[in-house]
Design an enzyme around this catalytic site. Sequence first.
Site, PDB file in Angstrom:
ATOM      1  CG  ASN A 188     -22.479  50.165  41.532  1.00  0.00           C
ATOM      2  OD1 ASN A 188     -21.367  50.482  41.939  1.00  0.00           O
ATOM      3  ND2 ASN A 188     -23.179  50.962  40.721  1.00  0.00           N
ATOM      4  CG  ASP A 201     -18.394  57.108  36.078  1.00  0.00           C
ATOM      5  OD1 ASP A 201     -18.814  56.003  35.676  1.00  0.00           O
ATOM      6  OD2 ASP A 201     -19.035  58.158  35.941  1.00  0.00           O
ATOM      7  CB  THR A 251     -25.602  50.583  48.809  1.00  0.00           C
ATOM      8  OG1 THR A 251     -25.608  52.014  48.619  1.00  0.00           O
ATOM      9  CG2 THR A 251     -24.779  50.278  50.048  1.00  0.00           C
ATOM     10  NE  ARG A 296     -18.746  60.515  38.627  1.00  0.00           N
ATOM     11  CZ  ARG A 296     -19.885  60.052  39.071  1.00  0.00           C
ATOM     12  NH1 ARG A 296     -20.429  60.585  40.129  1.00  0.00           N
ATOM     13  NH2 ARG A 296     -20.510  59.049  38.474  1.00  0.00           N
ATOM     14  CD  GLU A 329     -10.303  72.732  47.242  1.00  0.00           C
ATOM     15  OE1 GLU A 329     -10.808  73.075  46.157  1.00  0.00           O
ATOM     16  OE2 GLU A 329     -10.440  73.396  48.293  1.00  0.00           O
TER      17      GLU A 329
HETATM   18  C1  FPP Z   1     -18.109  52.548  37.131  1.00  0.00           C
HETATM   19  O1  FPP Z   1     -17.980  52.582  35.729  1.00  0.00           O
HETATM   20  C2  FPP Z   1     -17.389  51.426  37.677  1.00  0.00           C
HETATM   21  C3  FPP Z   1     -17.882  50.471  38.519  1.00  0.00           C
HETATM   22  C4  FPP Z   1     -19.279  50.486  39.001  1.00  0.00           C
HETATM   23  C5  FPP Z   1     -17.058  49.327  38.962  1.00  0.00           C
HETATM   24  C6  FPP Z   1     -15.635  49.621  39.343  1.00  0.00           C
HETATM   25  C7  FPP Z   1     -14.987  48.340  39.678  1.00  0.00           C
HETATM   26  C8  FPP Z   1     -13.755  47.959  39.293  1.00  0.00           C
HETATM   27  C9  FPP Z   1     -12.826  48.809  38.549  1.00  0.00           C
HETATM   28  C10 FPP Z   1     -13.331  46.548  39.586  1.00  0.00           C
HETATM   29  C11 FPP Z   1     -12.498  46.246  40.748  1.00  0.00           C
HETATM   30  C12 FPP Z   1     -11.940  47.363  41.520  1.00  0.00           C
HETATM   31  C13 FPP Z   1     -10.835  47.321  42.269  1.00  0.00           C
HETATM   32  C14 FPP Z   1     -10.508  48.499  43.078  1.00  0.00           C
HETATM   33  C15 FPP Z   1      -9.905  46.164  42.312  1.00  0.00           C
HETATM   34  P1  FPP Z   1     -19.293  52.377  34.839  1.00  0.00           P
HETATM   35  O2  FPP Z   1     -19.492  50.923  34.630  1.00  0.00           O
HETATM   36  O3  FPP Z   1     -20.444  53.068  35.478  1.00  0.00           O
HETATM   37  O4  FPP Z   1     -18.872  53.076  33.505  1.00  0.00           O
HETATM   38  P2  FPP Z   1     -19.852  53.812  32.481  1.00  0.00           P
HETATM   39  O5  FPP Z   1     -20.365  55.038  33.195  1.00  0.00           O
HETATM   40  O6  FPP Z   1     -18.930  54.157  31.351  1.00  0.00           O
HETATM   41  O7  FPP Z   1     -20.921  52.851  32.103  1.00  0.00           O
END
Ligand code: FPP
Length: 243
Positions: A71, A23, A69, A190, A209
């Site tokens: 996103n 995140d 699911t 997280r 944990e």
């Molecule tokens: C959450 O951050 C992140 C995601 C929903 C996407 C994560 C995907 C990747 C890093 C790409 C590929 C992954 C791998 C393992 C190769 P956010 O967008 O919710 O961040 P924010 O809360 O700051 O808006």
Amino acid sequence: MAAEKNIRQPGENIPRHIAIILDGNGRWAKRRGLPRTAGHAAGSENFRKIATYCKNIGVDYLTVYAFSTENWKRPEDEVKTIMRLLRRYLNEAIDTMERDQIRMKIFGDVQGLSPELRELVKKTDEISQRYQGFQANICLNYGGRDEIVHAARHYAEDYAAGRTEGELTEAQFGGYLYSAGIPDPDLLIRPGGEQRISNFLLWQCAYAEFYFTDVLWPDFNTDELDKAIAAFQKRDRRYGGVK
Ligand code: FPP
């Protein structure tokens, strides 16, 4: 270099299975005046570094939440970028997994993915079957509740067809989850400042944990992982019992 500097000593209480909610990519990009998609690219790069570090310090399993699911509700260009990054990552992994002896598994409803991604998942599954050792699990089109419902349906099918009998046990039910055969996470991390589980590994995290930090995922480096592991090592895990 940073990864080498931080290599831990064998025999330390290293969590066997670490789970991470990736995140903070969007905020990381925003703070730099970049599009959110640049944050996902940085997040994907960071996953490579952290996975390598986990393997080097003796973690057996690393499970990350890359796409839920829920996103799919994000803007189309953002979803497309994440899918492109995942395709690129899996394509590169296919070339290097054999050399590095890394196993990889996708947790999630792969039927909802593009044919190209499904094919890549099939290939990584095939390669993974040949190895033992470090395993990276990427949760993709994954939801904890969806996983449990999915497992319950499969169990009901097996029961109706007479393929299973007797009273259902927790261990038996665990065998219907995407994580079948994999020990539960010891440590759930997280980054990104939120303190919730967001439908991630709901069954498997019963005794994990939890470690929360404000550091955004693309900035969550090996030093940050060391801090999370150090916090884990101070915890008293009682699993509902007493010591
Ligand atoms: C959450 O951050 C992140 C995601 C929903 C996407 C994560 C995907 C990747 C890093 C790409 C590929 C992954 C791998 C393992 C190769 P956010 O967008 O919710 O961040 P924010 O809360 O700051 O808006």
